[in-house]
Each structure stands twice: as structure tokens, then as C-alpha cells.
Design a protein around this motif. Structure first.
Motif, PDB file in Angstrom:
ATOM      1  N   TYR A   1       0.836  -1.205   0.000  1.00  0.00           N
ATOM      2  CA  TYR A   1       0.000   0.000   0.000  1.00  0.00           C
ATOM      3  C   TYR A   1       0.870   1.254   0.000  1.00  0.00           C
ATOM      4  O   TYR A   1       1.846   1.347   0.749  1.00  0.00           O
ATOM      5  CB  TYR A   1      -0.901   0.009   1.232  1.00  0.00           C
ATOM      6  CG  TYR A   1      -1.866   1.157   1.326  1.00  0.00           C
ATOM      7  CD1 TYR A   1      -3.131   1.075   0.769  1.00  0.00           C
ATOM      8  CD2 TYR A   1      -1.512   2.340   1.984  1.00  0.00           C
ATOM      9  CE1 TYR A   1      -4.031   2.120   0.865  1.00  0.00           C
ATOM     10  CE2 TYR A   1      -2.403   3.391   2.084  1.00  0.00           C
ATOM     11  CZ  TYR A   1      -3.664   3.277   1.518  1.00  0.00           C
ATOM     12  OH  TYR A   1      -4.548   4.330   1.625  1.00  0.00           O
ATOM     13  N   GLU A   2       0.534   2.230  -0.823  1.00  0.00           N
ATOM     14  CA  GLU A   2       1.232   3.518  -0.849  1.00  0.00           C
ATOM     15  C   GLU A   2       0.277   4.622  -0.431  1.00  0.00           C
ATOM     16  O   GLU A   2      -0.797   4.789  -1.029  1.00  0.00           O
ATOM     17  CB  GLU A   2       1.787   3.819  -2.241  1.00  0.00           C
ATOM     18  CG  GLU A   2       2.521   5.157  -2.306  1.00  0.00           C
ATOM     19  CD  GLU A   2       3.166   5.417  -3.657  1.00  0.00           C
ATOM     20  OE1 GLU A   2       3.385   6.594  -3.988  1.00  0.00           O
ATOM     21  OE2 GLU A   2       3.447   4.435  -4.371  1.00  0.00           O
ATOM     22  N   VAL A   3       0.669   5.348   0.592  1.00  0.00           N
ATOM     23  CA  VAL A   3      -0.132   6.486   1.040  1.00  0.00           C
ATOM     24  C   VAL A   3      -0.068   7.600   0.000  1.00  0.00           C
ATOM     25  O   VAL A   3       1.004   7.908  -0.516  1.00  0.00           O
ATOM     26  CB  VAL A   3       0.375   7.019   2.394  1.00  0.00           C
ATOM     27  CG1 VAL A   3      -0.347   8.319   2.765  1.00  0.00           C
ATOM     28  CG2 VAL A   3       0.185   5.978   3.488  1.00  0.00           C
ATOM     29  N   ILE A   4      -1.211   8.176  -0.316  1.00  0.00           N
ATOM     30  CA  ILE A   4      -1.261   9.390  -1.142  1.00  0.00           C
ATOM     31  C   ILE A   4      -1.613  10.532  -0.200  1.00  0.00           C
ATOM     32  O   ILE A   4      -2.740  10.620   0.292  1.00  0.00           O
ATOM     33  CB  ILE A   4      -2.312   9.266  -2.266  1.00  0.00           C
ATOM     34  CG1 ILE A   4      -1.984   8.078  -3.183  1.00  0.00           C
ATOM     35  CG2 ILE A   4      -2.361  10.557  -3.077  1.00  0.00           C
ATOM     36  CD1 ILE A   4      -3.020   7.827  -4.264  1.00  0.00           C
ATOM     37  N   GLN A   5      -0.639  11.361   0.094  1.00  0.00           N
ATOM     38  CA  GLN A   5      -0.860  12.449   1.042  1.00  0.00           C
ATOM     39  C   GLN A   5      -1.883  13.432   0.476  1.00  0.00           C
ATOM     40  O   GLN A   5      -1.982  13.626  -0.738  1.00  0.00           O
ATOM     41  CB  GLN A   5       0.458  13.171   1.344  1.00  0.00           C
ATOM     42  CG  GLN A   5       1.533  12.285   1.955  1.00  0.00           C
ATOM     43  CD  GLN A   5       1.178  11.772   3.348  1.00  0.00           C
ATOM     44  OE1 GLN A   5       0.201  12.213   3.965  1.00  0.00           O
ATOM     45  NE2 GLN A   5       1.972  10.822   3.836  1.00  0.00           N
TER      46      GLN A   5
ATOM     47  N   LEU B   1     -14.941  10.862 -20.461  1.00  0.00           N
ATOM     48  CA  LEU B   1     -14.620  10.323 -19.147  1.00  0.00           C
ATOM     49  C   LEU B   1     -15.319  11.120 -18.051  1.00  0.00           C
ATOM     50  O   LEU B   1     -15.331  12.345 -18.078  1.00  0.00           O
ATOM     51  CB  LEU B   1     -13.113  10.375 -18.917  1.00  0.00           C
ATOM     52  CG  LEU B   1     -12.243   9.531 -19.856  1.00  0.00           C
ATOM     53  CD1 LEU B   1     -10.775   9.785 -19.562  1.00  0.00           C
ATOM     54  CD2 LEU B   1     -12.569   8.064 -19.717  1.00  0.00           C
ATOM     55  N   THR B   2     -15.885  10.404 -17.081  1.00  0.00           N
ATOM     56  CA  THR B   2     -16.473  11.070 -15.921  1.00  0.00           C
ATOM     57  C   THR B   2     -15.739  10.727 -14.641  1.00  0.00           C
ATOM     58  O   THR B   2     -15.966  11.351 -13.619  1.00  0.00           O
ATOM     59  CB  THR B   2     -17.950  10.662 -15.745  1.00  0.00           C
ATOM     60  OG1 THR B   2     -18.032   9.241 -15.568  1.00  0.00           O
ATOM     61  CG2 THR B   2     -18.771  11.071 -16.939  1.00  0.00           C
ATOM     62  N   ARG B   3     -14.837   9.739 -14.696  1.00  0.00           N
ATOM     63  CA  ARG B   3     -14.156   9.290 -13.482  1.00  0.00           C
ATOM     64  C   ARG B   3     -12.758   8.790 -13.831  1.00  0.00           C
ATOM     65  O   ARG B   3     -12.553   8.128 -14.848  1.00  0.00           O
ATOM     66  CB  ARG B   3     -14.967   8.165 -12.826  1.00  0.00           C
ATOM     67  CG  ARG B   3     -14.364   7.643 -11.527  1.00  0.00           C
ATOM     68  CD  ARG B   3     -15.212   6.488 -10.994  1.00  0.00           C
ATOM     69  NE  ARG B   3     -16.571   6.916 -10.742  1.00  0.00           N
ATOM     70  CZ  ARG B   3     -16.983   7.479  -9.619  1.00  0.00           C
ATOM     71  NH1 ARG B   3     -16.135   7.657  -8.626  1.00  0.00           N
ATOM     72  NH2 ARG B   3     -18.234   7.842  -9.463  1.00  0.00           N
ATOM     73  N   TRP B   4     -11.813   9.108 -12.981  1.00  0.00           N
ATOM     74  CA  TRP B   4     -10.437   8.658 -13.148  1.00  0.00           C
ATOM     75  C   TRP B   4      -9.950   8.180 -11.793  1.00  0.00           C
ATOM     76  O   TRP B   4     -10.118   8.885 -10.789  1.00  0.00           O
ATOM     77  CB  TRP B   4      -9.583   9.821 -13.665  1.00  0.00           C
ATOM     78  CG  TRP B   4      -8.209   9.426 -14.101  1.00  0.00           C
ATOM     79  CD1 TRP B   4      -7.819   8.963 -15.324  1.00  0.00           C
ATOM     80  CD2 TRP B   4      -7.030   9.472 -13.305  1.00  0.00           C
ATOM     81  NE1 TRP B   4      -6.475   8.717 -15.340  1.00  0.00           N
ATOM     82  CE2 TRP B   4      -5.966   9.019 -14.107  1.00  0.00           C
ATOM     83  CE3 TRP B   4      -6.768   9.838 -11.976  1.00  0.00           C
ATOM     84  CZ2 TRP B   4      -4.655   8.929 -13.641  1.00  0.00           C
ATOM     85  CZ3 TRP B   4      -5.471   9.751 -11.513  1.00  0.00           C
ATOM     86  CH2 TRP B   4      -4.438   9.308 -12.339  1.00  0.00           C
ATOM     87  N   THR B   5      -9.387   6.979 -11.713  1.00  0.00           N
ATOM     88  CA  THR B   5      -9.018   6.394 -10.426  1.00  0.00           C
ATOM     89  C   THR B   5      -7.565   5.934 -10.414  1.00  0.00           C
ATOM     90  O   THR B   5      -6.991   5.582 -11.452  1.00  0.00           O
ATOM     91  CB  THR B   5      -9.911   5.191 -10.082  1.00  0.00           C
ATOM     92  OG1 THR B   5      -9.707   4.149 -11.050  1.00  0.00           O
ATOM     93  CG2 THR B   5     -11.377   5.581 -10.064  1.00  0.00           C
ATOM     94  N   VAL B   6      -6.991   5.939  -9.218  1.00  0.00           N
ATOM     95  CA  VAL B   6      -5.643   5.422  -8.975  1.00  0.00           C
ATOM     96  C   VAL B   6      -5.697   4.568  -7.718  1.00  0.00           C
ATOM     97  O   VAL B   6      -6.159   5.030  -6.667  1.00  0.00           O
ATOM     98  CB  VAL B   6      -4.625   6.569  -8.769  1.00  0.00           C
ATOM     99  CG1 VAL B   6      -3.264   5.999  -8.365  1.00  0.00           C
ATOM    100  CG2 VAL B   6      -4.481   7.396 -10.028  1.00  0.00           C
ATOM    101  N   ARG B   7      -5.231   3.340  -7.819  1.00  0.00           N
ATOM    102  CA  ARG B   7      -5.150   2.479  -6.639  1.00  0.00           C
ATOM    103  C   ARG B   7      -3.928   2.857  -5.809  1.00  0.00           C
ATOM    104  O   ARG B   7      -2.935   3.363  -6.321  1.00  0.00           O
ATOM    105  CB  ARG B   7      -5.063   1.005  -7.063  1.00  0.00           C
ATOM    106  CG  ARG B   7      -6.305   0.513  -7.786  1.00  0.00           C
ATOM    107  CD  ARG B   7      -6.133  -0.938  -8.176  1.00  0.00           C
ATOM    108  NE  ARG B   7      -5.938  -1.787  -6.992  1.00  0.00           N
ATOM    109  CZ  ARG B   7      -5.544  -3.057  -7.044  1.00  0.00           C
ATOM    110  NH1 ARG B   7      -5.265  -3.619  -8.206  1.00  0.00           N
ATOM    111  NH2 ARG B   7      -5.417  -3.753  -5.937  1.00  0.00           N
ATOM    112  N   HIS B   8      -4.023   2.585  -4.507  1.00  0.00           N
ATOM    113  CA  HIS B   8      -2.938   2.932  -3.593  1.00  0.00           C
ATOM    114  C   HIS B   8      -1.834   1.865  -3.640  1.00  0.00           C
ATOM    115  O   HIS B   8      -1.542   1.195  -2.651  1.00  0.00           O
ATOM    116  CB  HIS B   8      -3.474   3.072  -2.173  1.00  0.00           C
ATOM    117  CG  HIS B   8      -4.308   4.285  -1.958  1.00  0.00           C
ATOM    118  ND1 HIS B   8      -3.847   5.442  -1.376  1.00  0.00           N
ATOM    119  CD2 HIS B   8      -5.605   4.538  -2.268  1.00  0.00           C
ATOM    120  CE1 HIS B   8      -4.802   6.336  -1.318  1.00  0.00           C
ATOM    121  NE2 HIS B   8      -5.892   5.813  -1.849  1.00  0.00           N
TER     122      HIS B   8
END
Length: 394
Positions: free
Chosen positions: A147-151, A242-249
Motif C-alpha cells: 500500500y502507498e499512502v497518497i498524502q 470520461l467522468t471518473r479517473w481512479t488510482v489504486r494505492h
């Protein structure tokens, strides 16, 4: 007349307070009439009528669901917002650090080893970690070694370029569920109009970025049309937009966030395409029986349903038809009115039961706000939209 998302929330809060007072008066009257009895746990049993035997809970004044770890609601807004709580800065803010401070989301998140006790000694689970707030020490979630924290600042700073480039202002920022979920929203400097030569319906475009620290959900950027006249979020999937853009942690998550700069341009184009499709719906007639068929397609009837389930379905149909009638009176009996009825029902009336796992158990309004923020019902709204778009080919 137009308003915005925050004014709509404030108005909704006022309506909720009035509804709570009305409910308390109704409760006293039904107890006096002998149609309800009070149970030891504070709930009530219905004694007469169709709902005899049903157990009711008291409807208290709704809660906002915002983080209060620092003693006040974690919310910044450019206008009196959500439920008249938080920090209000008239005119808005253009500096990201000031937004983070006033929204009470200027904390860091760290990962610390997960410990457990065994036979009187403390041991470390090598594969698990807690995400922890730097300001309060509160645990926000359990995560794995990958897991990577996104501050929070890193999650939102790339949107600051939009402030500098196009004149948009940070509209709101805040935290939910003890800081496990944080968000910022920006209102674009232009409006979108549906059927300018007909119903002339105004829609306010927003960009919302949502970060999480609970290990359960990704970082997201969404574009959201907000219809001020009814407070509905009209987020729907339309062709090639596009209505949504996601990045996994996961590893290199913070690097991938900056890809959103490129894809966000495609998302912003969504508003023009969305308005064109909605205009087409506004010019497509919709008969009552066609609306009923759409409702049945969205919520398929179950022939083996219990009496309670059947009653729930009837209540839903009645509510949807009532909303359709209200919209039809304003915009005509069209596919556009039918779609507005569905989005209105999902945003404001569909029953929800917040679970303990969500951190919002017993807080229906907080959970409903989170559903709107995350777009939980987007797929169902899109299904209704696509079904109605097919009617243009008749």
C-alpha cells in the motif's frame, strides 16, 4: 434562478430540521391515539393499519457525517455549506495550502506496523500496517505491505493548475469518517445549458477529487454536473467522455496521479456531450406507461417477493411517479423529466442502511452524502439514461 451544491445542502438541512420537528409531533399524536407503542429500546411498534407490527426508529436531527477530530466539523466552503457547519470563506480560496488548513485536512498519514498480543507479549505482523493520522494518532485503516499512502496535498495539488489557468476557485474541502475519506471540489467558471431554446435548464459543472486512507477505496477524480433546481447529481456515462479517473494505492501511485492532467481534459469535454444528449431527451416525449416500463427494468419485479418487499416496491413506484409528475409539470412529459425523476429518487429518497463497516452506522444523511460524493448510483443512472436515449429512434 440558480444556486450551487453548497446552497442546496444548506436548504436541505433546513428541510430536514423541519421534517424532524414534524416527525416528533406526529409521534406524540400516534402514541396518544394508541396506534403506536413505545418499546424498551426506544423504538416503536405500529399497532394498526397496513404496517401493523412494523418497528420504527426515532428520526432525530440528521448528522452531517463530517470528521470532528479537531473539535469542529472538517469542512471549508465558499458559501454556507452542507449543514451550516465548518469554515466559510466568502468568494472562495485559490491557494491549496489555505484550503487544506480551513478544511482541516492538512494532516499527514503514516503507516506503522500492526501489532498484536499473544501469551502476554506484543508481536508484529510483518505483512500488515495501520494508516495513522499525524495530528491525532488515530488509526484510519489496515493495509498491506504494497500500500502507498497518497498524502492529501499531493492528491489535490495538481488541480491547482486549473485554478491558475482557467480562473476556477476551490469550492469546498473536508473530511469524512474520522479523516478516512477526504475531498475537494472546484466549480468550473462556465455553466452548461440543456435545451437552451426550450426548457433552458442550467447545470453547474464541478470537478471533485476524493482521497482515502482506509485501504478500501482508490483515489478518484470525477466530473459532476449539478442541477441546482433540484439538487440532483446528474453524473452519467455518455459517449467517448470520461467522468471518473481512479488510482489504486499501490506502488508509484503518486506518480500516476499526474496523468490525470492529461485525462482530465477529456473529462471536461464531458459536459458539452452530456448537455447535447440531455437536450435530445428534453425533446423526446415519454408516456406514463413507458416510464413505468423503465422503472420495472431498473428494479425488476420479483414474483416470489414477500408482502413487505411488495409494499416497498409500491412505495418506490409511487414516489417515482410523483417525481415524474413534478418534473413533467416544469419541463414537459419528456424523457428528460423521466431521467430527472430517477436521479432525484436515487439522490434523495432511495432507502439506505449505513453499516458499521462504513463508519456511518445510524447516520443516514452522512451516508447519503458519501454515496453522492462517490457516485454509488452512477451505474443505475447511466442505465436509465441509455434506455431513454433509445426512445429517440421511435
Amino acid at each position: 434562478m440558480s444556486s450551487d451544491v453548497n446552497e442546496a445542502f444548506a436548504l436541505e438541512r433546513s428541510d430536514q430540521l423541519e421534517a424532524a420537528r414534524n416527525w416528533e409531533g406526529e409521534l406524540r399524536a400516534r402514541l396518544a391515539a394508541g396506534t403506536l407503542e413505545r418499546l424498551p429500546d426506544g423504538r416503536y411498534r405500529v399497532l394498526t393499519g397496513w404496517d401493523a407490527g412494523e418497528i420504527l426508529s426515532v428520526r432525530g436531527i440528521p448528522q452531517h457525517g463530517l470528521d470532528v477530530s479537531r473539535g469542529t466539523a472538517a469542512l471549508y466552503s465558499s458559501v454556507p455549506a452542507w449543514h451550516n457547519v465548518g469554515s466559510v470563506i466568502p468568494g472562495g480560496i485559490s491557494d491549496i495550502d489555505t484550503v487544506l488548513e480551513h478544511g482541516s485536512i492538512d494532516y499527514q498519514v503514516e503507516t506503522v506496523p500492526a501489532l498484536y498480543s499473544w501469551n502476554g507479549e506484543t508481536r508484529t505482523d510483518e505483512g500488515l500496517f495501520h494508516t495513522v493520522r499525524s495530528d491525532t494518532g488515530a488509526s484510519l485503516g489496515m493495509v498491506g505491505s504494497g500500500y502507498e499512502v497518497i498524502q492529501n496535498r499531493r492528491a489535490f495539488e495538481f488541480l491547482e493548475e486549473l485554478v491558475n489557468d482557467s480562473g476556477v476557485i476551490w469550492e469546498s474541502a473536508g473530511a469524512l469518517r474520522g479523516g478516512k475519506k477526504v475531498f475537494v471540489s472546484m466549480r468550473l467558471p462556465r455553466h452548461v445549458t440543456v435545451d437552451a431554446e426550450g426548457i433552458n435548464d442550467l447545470v453547474v459543472p464541478f470537478i471533485v477529487a476524493i482521497n482515502s486512507h482506509d485501504g478500501r477505496s482508490p483515489y478518484q477524480v470525477v466530473v459532476t454536473p449539478w442541477r441546482p433546481v433540484c439538487g440532483n447529481t446528474e453524473r452519467l456515462a455518455v459517449a467517448d467522455a470520461l467522468t471518473r479517473w481512479t488510482v489504486r494505492h499501490t506502488r508509484n501511485a503518486t506518480d500516476r496521479i499526474h496523468e490525470a492532467r492529461r485525462t482530465l481534459g477529456l473529462s471536461i469535454k464531458y459536459f458539452d456531450r452530456w448537455a447535447a444528449e440531455e437536450t435530445a431527451l428534453a425533446r423526446t416525449d415519454l408516456a406514463i406507461d413507458e416510464f413505468s416500463k423503465m422503472v420495472d427494468a431498473l428494479w425488476t419485479p420479483d414474483d416470489s417477493a414477500t408482502a413487505r418487499s411488495t409494499r416497498t416496491r409500491e412505495v418506490r413506484r409511487d414516489r417515482l411517479h410523483s417525481l415524474f409528475a413534478e418534473e413533467a409539470e416544469r419541463t414537459g412529459r419528456t424523457a428528460y423529466a423521466g431521467e430527472r425523476a430517477v436521479t432525484g429518487y436515487l439522490d434523495h429518497y432511495a432507502p439506505i442502511r449505513p453499516s458499521a463497516a462504513s463508519g456511518l452506522k445510524g447516520n443516514e444523511q452522512g451516508a447519503r452524502g458519501l454515496r453522492l460524493l462517490e457516485g454509488t448510483d452512477d451505474d443505475l443512472k447511466t442505465t436509465a439514461h441509455r434506455r431513454l436515449m433509445l426512445l429517440r429512434q421511435r
